[in-house]
Design a protein around this motif. Structure first.
Motif, PDB file in Angstrom:
ATOM      1  N   LEU A 130       0.835  -1.193   0.000  1.00 37.71           N
ATOM      2  CA  LEU A 130       0.000   0.000   0.000  1.00 37.71           C
ATOM      3  C   LEU A 130       0.874   1.249   0.000  1.00 37.71           C
ATOM      4  CD1 LEU A 130      -2.719  -0.978   2.614  1.00 37.71           C
ATOM      5  CD2 LEU A 130      -3.035  -0.748   0.167  1.00 37.71           C
ATOM      6  N   PRO A 131       0.386   2.345  -0.575  1.00 34.49           N
ATOM      7  CA  PRO A 131       1.153   3.604  -0.517  1.00 34.49           C
ATOM      8  C   PRO A 131       1.299   4.069   0.935  1.00 34.49           C
ATOM      9  CG  PRO A 131      -0.597   3.715  -2.156  1.00 34.49           C
ATOM     10  CD  PRO A 131      -0.837   2.465  -1.384  1.00 34.49           C
ATOM     11  N   PRO A 132       2.334   4.826   1.251  1.00 35.27           N
ATOM     12  CA  PRO A 132       2.513   5.319   2.628  1.00 35.27           C
ATOM     13  C   PRO A 132       1.294   6.129   3.057  1.00 35.27           C
ATOM     14  CG  PRO A 132       4.490   5.695   1.326  1.00 35.27           C
ATOM     15  CD  PRO A 132       3.450   5.228   0.361  1.00 35.27           C
ATOM     16  N   HIS A 133       0.888   5.940   4.305  1.00 37.91           N
ATOM     17  CA  HIS A 133      -0.301   6.593   4.839  1.00 37.91           C
ATOM     18  C   HIS A 133       0.033   7.154   6.216  1.00 37.91           C
ATOM     19  CE1 HIS A 133      -4.490   7.279   5.976  1.00 37.91           C
ATOM     20  NE2 HIS A 133      -4.842   7.000   4.719  1.00 37.91           N
ATOM     21  N   PRO A 134      -0.398   8.382   6.524  1.00 31.38           N
ATOM     22  CA  PRO A 134      -0.040   8.972   7.823  1.00 31.38           C
ATOM     23  C   PRO A 134      -0.777   8.341   8.998  1.00 31.38           C
ATOM     24  CG  PRO A 134      -1.495  10.439   6.598  1.00 31.38           C
ATOM     25  CD  PRO A 134      -1.139   9.331   5.651  1.00 31.38           C
ATOM     26  N   SER A 135      -1.867   7.602   8.747  1.00 28.47           N
ATOM     27  CA  SER A 135      -2.671   7.078   9.858  1.00 28.47           C
ATOM     28  C   SER A 135      -2.304   5.656  10.236  1.00 28.47           C
ATOM     29  CB  SER A 135      -4.160   7.133   9.489  1.00 28.47           C
ATOM     30  OG  SER A 135      -4.571   8.456   9.276  1.00 28.47           O
ATOM     31  N   PHE A 136      -1.628   4.915   9.374  1.00 27.99           N
ATOM     32  CA  PHE A 136      -1.330   3.520   9.699  1.00 27.99           C
ATOM     33  C   PHE A 136      -0.106   3.064   8.920  1.00 27.99           C
ATOM     34  CE2 PHE A 136      -4.047   3.326   5.966  1.00 27.99           C
ATOM     35  CZ  PHE A 136      -3.400   2.392   5.162  1.00 27.99           C
ATOM     36  N   GLU A 137       0.380   1.902   9.325  1.00 26.61           N
ATOM     37  CA  GLU A 137       1.489   1.236   8.650  1.00 26.61           C
ATOM     38  C   GLU A 137       1.233  -0.265   8.744  1.00 26.61           C
ATOM     39  OE1 GLU A 137       5.200   1.409  10.648  1.00 26.61           O
ATOM     40  OE2 GLU A 137       6.376   1.147   8.830  1.00 26.61           O
ATOM     41  N   VAL A 138       1.222  -0.986   7.615  1.00 22.99           N
ATOM     42  CA  VAL A 138       0.964  -2.424   7.606  1.00 22.99           C
ATOM     43  C   VAL A 138       2.084  -3.131   6.859  1.00 22.99           C
ATOM     44  CG1 VAL A 138      -1.543  -2.215   7.750  1.00 22.99           C
ATOM     45  CG2 VAL A 138      -0.448  -2.221   5.518  1.00 22.99           C
ATOM     46  N   PHE A 139       2.331  -4.352   7.269  1.00 24.67           N
ATOM     47  CA  PHE A 139       3.297  -5.197   6.552  1.00 24.67           C
ATOM     48  C   PHE A 139       2.989  -6.654   6.888  1.00 24.67           C
ATOM     49  CE2 PHE A 139       7.217  -7.650   6.142  1.00 24.67           C
ATOM     50  CZ  PHE A 139       7.578  -7.316   4.836  1.00 24.67           C
ATOM     51  N   GLY A 140       3.026  -7.531   5.861  1.00 22.40           N
ATOM     52  CA  GLY A 140       2.807  -8.950   6.058  1.00 22.40           C
ATOM     53  C   GLY A 140       3.805  -9.761   5.261  1.00 22.40           C
ATOM     54  N   LEU A 141       4.078 -10.979   5.773  1.00 24.26           N
ATOM     55  CA  LEU A 141       4.976 -11.897   5.062  1.00 24.26           C
ATOM     56  C   LEU A 141       4.500 -13.323   5.319  1.00 24.26           C
ATOM     57  CD1 LEU A 141       7.014 -13.336   7.360  1.00 24.26           C
ATOM     58  CD2 LEU A 141       7.972 -11.030   7.361  1.00 24.26           C
ATOM     59  N   MET A 142       4.822 -14.202   4.391  1.00 23.47           N
ATOM     60  CA  MET A 142       4.471 -15.612   4.522  1.00 23.47           C
ATOM     61  C   MET A 142       5.633 -16.462   4.021  1.00 23.47           C
ATOM     62  SD  MET A 142       1.452 -17.871   2.741  1.00 23.47           S
ATOM     63  CE  MET A 142       2.348 -17.879   1.194  1.00 23.47           C
ATOM     64  N   GLN A 143       6.004 -17.468   4.815  1.00 26.19           N
ATOM     65  CA  GLN A 143       7.065 -18.399   4.424  1.00 26.19           C
ATOM     66  C   GLN A 143       6.476 -19.798   4.438  1.00 26.19           C
ATOM     67  OE1 GLN A 143      10.923 -17.570   5.748  1.00 26.19           O
ATOM     68  NE2 GLN A 143      11.649 -19.658   5.696  1.00 26.19           N
ATOM     69  N   SER A 144       6.338 -20.409   3.243  1.00 19.35           N
ATOM     70  CA  SER A 144       5.686 -21.708   3.128  1.00 19.35           C
ATOM     71  C   SER A 144       6.597 -22.813   3.639  1.00 19.35           C
ATOM     72  CB  SER A 144       5.309 -21.983   1.665  1.00 19.35           C
ATOM     73  OG  SER A 144       4.431 -20.992   1.187  1.00 19.35           O
ATOM     74  N   ALA A 145       5.960 -23.837   4.231  1.00 11.92           N
ATOM     75  CA  ALA A 145       6.708 -25.002   4.685  1.00 11.92           C
ATOM     76  C   ALA A 145       6.978 -25.963   3.526  1.00 11.92           C
ATOM     77  CB  ALA A 145       5.945 -25.726   5.794  1.00 11.92           C
ATOM     78  N   LYS A 146       6.109 -26.002   2.521  1.00 11.89           N
ATOM     79  CA  LYS A 146       6.253 -26.883   1.357  1.00 11.89           C
ATOM     80  C   LYS A 146       6.270 -26.017   0.097  1.00 11.89           C
ATOM     81  CE  LYS A 146       6.015 -30.444   4.081  1.00 11.89           C
ATOM     82  NZ  LYS A 146       7.219 -31.230   4.387  1.00 11.89           N
ATOM     83  N   GLU A 147       6.115 -26.696  -1.064  1.00 15.15           N
ATOM     84  CA  GLU A 147       6.151 -25.955  -2.315  1.00 15.15           C
ATOM     85  C   GLU A 147       5.017 -24.943  -2.391  1.00 15.15           C
ATOM     86  OE1 GLU A 147       6.452 -29.096  -1.963  1.00 15.15           O
ATOM     87  OE2 GLU A 147       8.309 -29.750  -2.909  1.00 15.15           O
ATOM     88  N   VAL A 148       3.818 -25.332  -1.903  1.00 13.32           N
ATOM     89  CA  VAL A 148       2.663 -24.447  -1.929  1.00 13.32           C
ATOM     90  C   VAL A 148       2.058 -24.434  -0.535  1.00 13.32           C
ATOM     91  CG1 VAL A 148       0.403 -23.985  -2.942  1.00 13.32           C
ATOM     92  CG2 VAL A 148       2.227 -24.990  -4.336  1.00 13.32           C
ATOM     93  N   GLY A 149       1.829 -23.248   0.018  1.00 10.38           N
ATOM     94  CA  GLY A 149       1.288 -23.124   1.363  1.00 10.38           C
ATOM     95  C   GLY A 149      -0.212 -22.944   1.363  1.00 10.38           C
ATOM     96  N   GLY A 150      -0.792 -22.948   2.580  1.00  9.09           N
ATOM     97  CA  GLY A 150      -2.224 -22.762   2.735  1.00  9.09           C
ATOM     98  C   GLY A 150      -2.586 -21.459   3.400  1.00  9.09           C
ATOM     99  N   ASP A 151      -1.597 -20.601   3.712  1.00  8.30           N
ATOM    100  CA  ASP A 151      -1.870 -19.320   4.374  1.00  8.30           C
ATOM    101  C   ASP A 151      -2.005 -18.201   3.327  1.00  8.30           C
ATOM    102  OD1 ASP A 151      -1.521 -20.802   6.597  1.00  8.30           O
ATOM    103  OD2 ASP A 151       0.266 -19.758   7.321  1.00  8.30           O
TER     104      ASP A 151
END
Length: 687
Positions: free
Chosen positions: A453-474
């Motif tokens: 998302l573009p920078p916003h003065p009211s919030f800051e978000v960040f997410g990451l996902m690291q799969s255990a197998k070739e394709v994850g379910g998260d």
């Protein structure tokens, strides 16, 4: 070690064991006598103490009853002024205290009793059930015990209060000490000294006594020994009031017992030494001829037939000499016979070796090298450089049998190899199809993750996902519903591969599609569940956390569908948001999902995760757990951005797992609320 030495040591050990057994039996008898004496001492002390208490209680009971009767007539409501006049009158000669029906202090004739009542609610409850007076012992202050009598104040058959008459127990303790002729002490229930007739002695003995003296025991204080016999005292309310302890000086008797034990041990040791020395000297003289015979036999065993044999000694030694002579003659015959057998065996070995080498040429290269190596090792091994081992013929026969099996198995392996080649071609084609399916699933999963998302003065978000197998379910998502509302989604889909990726795409699309038209987050999730649960033949489901943040006032409304509860980090403290109270999406139809609302303060951090974080395991099968996660967030959240918080949690989980395999997908999502300010215009990003 010589036989006579072993017999001497065994005899000495037996004598020592017998002596130790006698010593242990004596100690057991002494302990039994000490236990009987301790019981007698406890009975005597208990009887004397109860006798002294019973001498004091009648006067206290009469005085408490008299004051209670006057109060029932003249001050039925226990007015403070009237009660004080009665308590301070000539009617009372002991220390008297009056309390009301709620165990509150009313009046007393001593300043010592103005601090707190001696009678508590438990005593009043017993008075109510017994309808009579109570008496006994009670600890007044940390350094004071009292003898106490309590009488109820009864008005119209109702107990409106109670009167206690008490006296200090120190004089009774002094009287008990005089009767016993030894110092006595009163201890609190926690083992602390309250009062005693010789506090200095108790201070020196306390280091050798545990905190709660529960049984009679001997105590050493410097060079003196004392016997302590504890007597538990029952409180007037029925509990434990404390412990009565007397210290009896038993230094002389214990010293005499120790001296007797020492003398007995010394006598046993001296007797054992004398018997062992005498037995050794007798056996040394008796075994001398036999040792000569053993030496001659040892020489014969090594091939030395010239060792002389002493024919002296008893008749048994003479018979041993004749037996050695016969043994020497038979040994010579055996050596000659072994030489003949060795020559015959060498001729047989040469014939067998030629046949084995010819058969080995029929094997593959590996089998031929192994058989020839075993054959060479078996034929080249010699005993003493001249004769081969008797086991060599058996080894050659075993090699022949192994070679026959190898030839048969080699033919079978060639046949199986052809079949395996055919199967491998078919397997390679299936693997190519599976890899193509995994590539499609990876591409789908990557496309589902939100763009930054573009920078916003009211919030800051960040997410990451690291799969255990070739394709994850998260998966996770973050988007602006409108300029004032931010939506976040973190979910975990059941299953793996392309089906899970497609179900993930459907779930994400449904959430985004229903977010705009719904007034509340609960309506959005309820509509998504209706679509997913309908015609769900594959029985797939997704646990999901959905939250909508009002950027103008920080109001955060959330719906938890069977997902892990997120954490709210505020001022360095971590608290869990309400746990899931509804099932995962796609499981149950026609269900309305509840929602909860909390207000975020500026710089509050919301951390959302999947079970791949808390259920990560290290090499010793220990789980990462919620406690470690909350501790990490407390230490690594202040002043950090959402990106830094999510990344630090992921790195800590991977460090915890070490060399262990990753058990499940790891998804971390962080939302940092900065306040109500927002830009003049904000476009909704493309999904």
């Amino acid at each position: 070690m010589l036989l006579r030495t072993r017999i001497t040591l065994i005899l000495g050990a037996a004598i020592l064991l017998i002596g130790c057994g006698v010593h242990l039996i004596g100690q057991a008898e002494q302990r039994s006598q000490a236990d009987r004496l301790a019981q007698i001492a406890v009975t005597l002390q208990t009887s004397l103490w109860e006798s002294l208490v019973q001498q004091r209680l009648p006067a206290l009971e009469d005085e408490a009853a008299a004051v209670a009767a006057v109060l029932a007539r003249e001050a039925p409501d226990l007015e403070r002024v009237a009660v004080a006049d009665i308590v301070d009158s000539d009617l009372t000669k002991a220390t008297v205290q009056v309390i009301n029906r709620t165990a509150g202090f009313v009046a007393a004739n001593s300043p010592l009793l103005s601090a707190r009542p001696l009678v508590d609610q438990k005593v009043l409850d017993r008075l109510s059930s017994d309808r009579g007076g109570l008496s006994g012992v009670r600890q007044d202050t940390p350094d004071r015990f009292v003898i106490l009598a309590v009488a109820p104040v009864i008005v119209d058959e109702q107990i409106v209060g109670a009167v206690s008459a008490s006296s200090d127990a120190s004089d009774l303790l002094a009287a008990l000490s005089r009767e016993l002729g030894e110092p006595a002490y009163l201890l609190s229930p926690r083992g602390r000294l309250a009062t005693g007739t010789d506090p200095e002695l108790w201070g020196r003995a306390q280091a050798s006594i545990d905190r709660r003296l529960s049984s009679p025991r001997f105590i050493d204080v410097g060079t003196q020994s004392y016997f302590a016999a504890p007597i538990p005292l029952t409180d007037i309310a029925g509990g434990r009031a404390g412990t009565l302890v007397a210290l009896r000086d038993v230094s002389a008797s214990r010293a005499e017992a120790r001296q007797t034990q020492s003398r007995g041990l010394i006598a046993i040791a001296m007797l054992a030494v004398i018997i062992v020395i005498g037995a050794y000297l007798v056996m040394r003289q008796a075994f001398k001829p036999l040792e000569g015979a053993v030496s001659a036999l040892d020489a014969l065993a090594k091939g030395d037939f010239s060792k002389p044999l002493d024919a002296g000694g008893a008749a048994e030694i003479s018979r041993i000499g004749k037996a050695v002579t016969v043994f020497r003659r038979n040994a010579v015959r055996l050596v000659e016979q072994d030489d003949a057998i060795a020559r015959q065996r060498r001729r047989q070995e040469r014939v067998i070796r030629r046949e084995l080498e010819r058969l080995a040429t029929l094997l593959d290269e590996t089998g031929r090298a192994e058989i020839l190596g075993d054959l060479s090792g078996a034929l080249n091994t010699q005993d003493d450089g001249t004769a081969r081992s008797h086991a060599e013929l058996a080894t050659l026969a075993t090699l022949l049998q192994r070679m026959s099996h190898r030839i048969a198995s080699q033919h079978g392996r060639l046949t199986n190899l052809i079949e395996e080649l055919r199967a491998s071609i078919s397997t390679r084609e299936r693997l190519a199809a599976i890899e193509q399916e995994l590539d499609i699933a990876r591409a789908l999963q990557t496309s589902f993750l939100p763009k930054e998302l573009p920078p916003h003065p009211s919030f800051e978000v960040f997410g990451l996902m690291q799969s255990a197998k070739e394709v994850g379910g998260d998966f996770f998502d973050a988007f602006l519903i409108d300029p004032d509302r931010l939506a976040i989604v973190v979910a975990d889909v059941s299953g793996k591969g392309v089906p899970a990726a497609l179900f993930m795409a459907i779930s994400r699309t449904l959430v985004r599609a229903n977010a705009d038209g719904a007034r509340e987050p609960a309506q959005t999730i309820t509509r998504v569940n209706e679509v997913l649960a309908a015609d769900n033949d594959q029985m797939m489901f997704v646990t999901l956390f959905y939250g909508v943040l009002d950027l103008s006032n920080g109001e955060f409304t959330t719906v938890n569908a069977g997902h892990n509860p997120p954490y709210l980090v505020r001022g360095g403290k971590v608290v869990a948001l309400p746990r899931a109270s509804a099932p995962a999406l796609g499981v149950v139809e026609d269900i309305s999902y509840p929602q909860t609302t909390q207000t975020l303060m500026p710089e509050d951090l919301v951390f959302v995760f999947t079970d791949g974080v808390t259920e990560a395991f290290d090499e010793e099968e220990r789980a990462y757990g919620e406690n470690r996660l909350t501790s990490h967030l407390e230490e690594h959240s202040a002043g950090l951005s959402a990106h830094e918080v999510a990344t630090s949690v992921r790195d800590d989980v991977l460090k915890f797992e070490g060399a262990a395999d990753q058990a499940d997908d790891i998804t971390c999502f962080a939302l940092r609320f900065k306040g109500g300010a927002r830009p003049a215009s904000t476009k909704k990003p493309a999904g």
